[in-house]
Scaffold this active site. Structure first.
Site, PDB file in Angstrom:
ATOM      1  N   HIS A 211      39.610  14.840  13.948  1.00  0.00           N
ATOM      2  CA  HIS A 211      40.321  14.220  15.076  1.00  0.00           C
ATOM      3  C   HIS A 211      39.298  13.694  16.093  1.00  0.00           C
ATOM      4  CE1 HIS A 211      43.599  14.234  18.265  1.00  0.00           C
ATOM      5  NE2 HIS A 211      42.503  14.228  19.008  1.00  0.00           N
ATOM      6  N   GLU A 212      38.332  14.542  16.447  1.00  0.00           N
ATOM      7  CA  GLU A 212      37.297  14.142  17.422  1.00  0.00           C
ATOM      8  C   GLU A 212      36.402  13.044  16.857  1.00  0.00           C
ATOM      9  OE1 GLU A 212      37.650  14.988  20.408  1.00  0.00           O
ATOM     10  OE2 GLU A 212      39.138  16.543  19.993  1.00  0.00           O
TER      11      GLU A 212
ATOM     12  N   HIS B 151      38.007   9.659  17.488  1.00  0.00           N
ATOM     13  CA  HIS B 151      37.687   9.119  18.822  1.00  0.00           C
ATOM     14  C   HIS B 151      36.258   8.559  18.826  1.00  0.00           C
ATOM     15  CE1 HIS B 151      41.215  10.774  20.750  1.00  0.00           C
ATOM     16  NE2 HIS B 151      40.882  12.023  20.521  1.00  0.00           N
TER      17      HIS B 151
END
Ligand SMILES: [Zn+2]
Length: 241
Positions: free
Chosen positions: A68-69, A72
């Protein structure tokens, strides 16, 4: 967040840090999976099997947050924004950008990339779990994938709540920024909404504790305090002129 790094490694050119506070969440997830989730979905299996699956589930959760990170970070890097590092800590993960996105569109895309990855992971785990189950390869492994499907969809939805500093709050700020053409004003509005949401979550946590759900209630409460403080400190950077 204690700021004590347990493990540090590099992946795809990003500096990844695992804060010691992560151990607590890893233990809590393993424990709740081993004593609640897996005994209810796989009642015929031994406690040892439940603990092994719990640990596997916690590893999958860790990888899911990391990806998920990464979502980004990859999009931010694509816009030329340097990434200082990715830290995984007690309340999840943070991708630290070297500077703020330069346009509302950049902010929108960087913020949306994380929940987008979580949704994709959810679909992937759903498919894998279904395949493994229908091919009778391993029922316990299918159960782990099913848990990872559920947790990734929850992560995607929770992060899309328009409450700064959650991803949804950043998306909200990007939309306000575009509308107001004023980054400071957009940040103040998004932060206010974030604090409002945090109060709601605190009330929810208190209600949960009142009902006797101590762990989930305390958890909601702590996350609410963390979100509230983060929103407040960011708003303080953009005082009304
Ligand atoms: Zn995110």
């Amino acid at each position: 967040m204690g700021g004590n790094t347990l493990i540090e490694f590099r992946m795809l050119g990003f500096d990844i840090k695992l804060d010691t506070s992560w151990l607590f969440i890893a233990a809590l997830i393993t424990w709740s999976l081993a004593t609640r989730w897996f005994p209810s979905v796989l009642p015929g299996y031994s406690p040892i099997a439940h603990w092994v699956l719990g640990a596997l589930g916690a590893c999958g959760f860790f990888i899911s947050i990391l990806l998920h990170e990464m979502g980004h970070s990859v999009v931010a890097r694509g816009y030329g924004i340097p990434i200082k590092g990715i830290t995984l800590f007690i309340f999840g993960g943070i991708a630290e950008l070297g500077h703020n996105p330069k346009t509302p569109k950049q902010e929108f895309m960087v913020a949306a990339a994380g929940p987008f990855v979580s949704f994709l992971l959810g679909l992937l785990f759903f498919g894998l779990g279904g395949m493994i189950q229908s091919a009778h390869i391993s029922i316990p492994l299918a159960a782990v994938f099913h848990y990872l499907f559920v947790i990734n969809i929850i992560l995607a939805i929770f992060n899309l709540v328009p409450a700064f500093p959650l991803d949804g709050g950043r998306i909200f700020r990007a939309v306000l920024w575009k509308g107001f053409n004023d980054y400071g004003k957009a940040t103040r509005w998004a932060a206010k909404t974030g604090m409002f949401f945090a109060y709601g979550l605190m009330a929810w946590g208190a209600w949960d504790i009142f009902l006797g759900h101590y762990i989930s209630g305390m958890w909601s409460f702590f996350i609410a305090i963390f979100l509230h403080n983060a929103a407040k400190s960011i708003a303080a950077h953009y005082p009304k002129k």
